[in-house]
Structures are given as structure tokens and as C-alpha cells.
Design an enzyme around this catalytic site. Structure first.
Site, PDB file in Angstrom:
ATOM      1  CB  SER A  68     -29.732  47.585  34.886  1.00  0.00           C
ATOM      2  OG  SER A  68     -28.559  48.351  34.880  1.00  0.00           O
TER       3      SER A  68
ATOM      4  CE  LYS B 178     -29.725  51.242  35.071  1.00  0.00           C
ATOM      5  NZ  LYS B 178     -28.977  51.117  33.805  1.00  0.00           N
TER       6      LYS B 178
ATOM      7  CE1 TYR C 280     -28.752  53.393  39.390  1.00  0.00           C
ATOM      8  CE2 TYR C 280     -26.407  52.879  39.336  1.00  0.00           C
ATOM      9  CZ  TYR C 280     -27.653  52.872  38.738  1.00  0.00           C
ATOM     10  OH  TYR C 280     -27.794  52.338  37.483  1.00  0.00           O
TER      11      TYR C 280
ATOM     12  CE1 TYR D 229     -28.480  47.933  30.761  1.00  0.00           C
ATOM     13  CE2 TYR D 229     -27.822  45.699  30.247  1.00  0.00           C
ATOM     14  CZ  TYR D 229     -28.080  46.689  31.177  1.00  0.00           C
ATOM     15  OH  TYR D 229     -27.932  46.424  32.511  1.00  0.00           O
TER      16      TYR D 229
ATOM     17  CB  VAL E 222     -24.283  43.810  34.545  1.00  0.00           C
ATOM     18  CG1 VAL E 222     -24.440  44.789  33.402  1.00  0.00           C
ATOM     19  CG2 VAL E 222     -24.171  44.533  35.886  1.00  0.00           C
TER      20      VAL E 222
END
Length: 309
Positions: free
Chosen positions: A65, A68, A193, A245, A263
Site C-alpha cells: 500500500s 498508493k 494493481y 489506515y 502490509v
């Protein structure tokens, strides 16, 4: 006040390493489940070229992530801010990063922000290119420019593992395709992705990316503007509000710097205007953040008064 020696970091890493015992690696992605739970490393990269590091700094890991943040920057560079945020919101969420719940209750049905999976999938769908190969190539080029490391590539074992187990992300995509937020083939998007998330880096690579973002998107070593200043400011703001998060508020209070976790156990952080931070610790807490990595950043922030608040 900033760190001046590797020895100072070694001490903090060893103090934080004991917290790995309370975490758990992300074994729901089979290839990530083989990580060494006790690993912990950190690198600091300053705009004047100094770099300090400690711990298991030679270990490579995938962005997950953390990607992102960079996908958001690239999508805005490709489409403009107005078009991107027509399809994804700007608000934090208290839900887990892979939740579908808010999509069903939002009117219109768009993801709350680009740092949760639903929002990140919309953002990746907006990266320009004639094929998945072209889009991924442009994403890798951005990372090569930010890190000054052209050897960075995709870990295909991890991307294949994620592709095979991406059932919830497929569900998010099909839901959003029904509402017109995603265009094109869902399997192609999942392929892009998962490859984006499986790009392999070191904590030093993360620290250098953070350093460029801290310097308003400009590489101080080449003076090249890699990410326009306004876009760099925008993504840093999302790192503060949504980057950890549904633990972003607590992290802002305890550490107080823009950061984004993944993660795999990676965390990118930065202290404007002069320092980038990269952390790796694959043992995760219940929110999906590196348990020892967060503790290490908390110790670092307290010792050197890094909070931007």
C-alpha cells in the site's frame, strides 16, 4: 534536531525489535507469509545527501500500500486533480483498508479516499497507458527517478500470489464498475494493481522517495522536479490523514509526521523540508501496520522532536 550517527539508530532499532514478538506477518498473501517476523530496519535520507541506517537494511520487501501514494501522484499528473477527485473522495475512514461497507452507504458511491483499497483501485485505473505493461512501465519509471535506482522491479512471485488471492479487490472493482467509477477490464486492473504493489524496494529506497517528497517533489541532487510541488503537497496531506489506515489519528498524535504503511511491513515517512524515512518490519499489528516499525518511529520522533504539529 536530527540523528547524526548510525549508532543512534542501532540503539533505537534494538529497543523496538522486541515488539515484533507481538505482531503477525501478512500470511493471507502466501508469498508475504514467509517473511522473517523479527526483521526490523530503518534508513534516514537528508536533502544534503547524508544517509543513516540501522538494522536489517539489506532486506528487500514489496511496496504494497505504500505504492498508493505514488500511484495517486501519477494519476493526478495524468488526469488533473479535478478529474481524480471526481471519482474518489478526500476524507479519512474509520473502517479497515479493504472494507466495502462505506461504498454501499455513500451517495454517490465513491471511495472515501485514495489510501483505502477501493480508492487505490480507482486511482490505478486512471494511470495512462495503452496496456498494463505501458502503465506499469510508467509507474516504475517514476520510482526509478525518485530513488535514483533503476534496478527496482516487480517481485513476480509476490504479484502472482496476490493476483490469485485478490478476491475482495475484484469484488470492489466490480461494484465500482457498476457505478461507473472504473472503466475497462477488471482482470487487467487487478493485474496492474498487484504488480504495482509487488514492486521490491529497500528501506533506503523508501527514505529517498520520502526525501524528495519532503523537498516539495524536487530531487535536491539533480535539481529536477519529479513530482509537481502542488501534487507533492497533496499526497503528503493524505499521508497524514489516511496513511496509516484506521490508525492514522493515533499515529499523528504519537509520531506526528506524514507516513504511509503497507502490509509487507514497509513504512515511508518524511519530515519537511529535509528528511525522508524508510522502515521495514513485517510483523504487523491488528490494523495492518508494522508493530515494531510504528514503535520505532514513535521513539525516533520523541527523541528528535520530529512532529510537524
Amino acid at each position: 534536531m536530527y540523528c547524526e550517527t548510525d549508532d543512534e539508530l542501532v540503539e533505537l532499532v534494538e529497543r523496538a525489535r522486541k515488539y515484533t514478538e507481538d505482531g503477525k506477518v501478512a500470511d493471507y498473501i502466501p508469498a508475504l507469509g514467509r517473511a522473517e517476523k523479527c526483521d526490523l530496519s530503518i534508513a534516514l535520507y537528508y536533502t544534503d545527501g547524508r544517509c543513516f541506517k540501522a538494522g536489517d537494511v539489506d532486506k528487500l520487501f514489496t511496496l504494497q500500500s505504500v505504492s498508493k501514494v505514488l500511484a495517486l501522484a501519477l494519476a493526478i499528473m495524468d488526469n488533473g486533480e479535478e478529474e481524480v477527485f471526481r471519482k474518489v473522495g478526500m476524507e479519512p475512514t474509520g473502517d479497515p483498508f479493504n472494507s466495502i461497507a462505506k461504498l454501499e452507504s455513500q451517495v454517490p458511491a465513491k471511495p472515501l479516499n485514495p489510501m483505502i483499497n477501493a480508492g487505490a483501485l480507482v486511482v490505478s485505473n486512471m494511470i495512462e497507458g495503452r496496456s498494463t505493461h505501458d502503465k506499469l512501465g510508467r509507474f516504475l519509471t517514476l520510482i526509478h527517478d525518485l530513488t535514483n535506482n533503476t534496478s527496482i522491479d516487480v517481485d513476480h512471485e509476490v504479484s502472482d500470489s496476490e493476483f490469485e488471492t485478490a478476491h475482495l479487490n475484484r469484488a470492489l472493482c466490480y461494484y465500482m464498475k457498476q457505478h461507473g467509477l472504473i472503466t475497462g477490464d477488471v482482470e487487467d486492473l487487478i493485474d496492474l494493481y498487484t504488480r504495482q504493489c509487488a514492486i521490491k524496494v529497500s528501506c533506503l529506497d523508501l527514505a529517498r522517495i520520502g526525501m524528495v517528497l519532503a523537498n516539495k517533489g524536487r530531487d535536491p541532487e539533480t535539481n529536477r522536479m519529479i513530482i509537481p510541488e502542488g501534487i507533492a503537497t497533496l499526497v503528503k496531506t493524505f499521508m497524514v490523514t489516511c496513511g496509516m489506515y484506521n490508525a492514522s489519528g493515533e499515529f499523528a498524535i504519537r509520531v506526528g509526521i506524514p507516513a504511509k504503511s503497507g502490509v509487507s511491513g514497509g513504512i515511508i515517512g518524511l519530515v519537511p523540508p529535509s528528511m525522508g524515512i524508510g522502515v521495514y518490519g513485517p510483523a504487523l499489528n491488528e490494523k495492518g501496520n508494522s508493530i515494531a516499525g510504528v514503535k520505532l518511529l514513535e521513539m525516533l520522533s520523541q527523541r528528535y522532536e520530529l512532529s510537524i504539529f
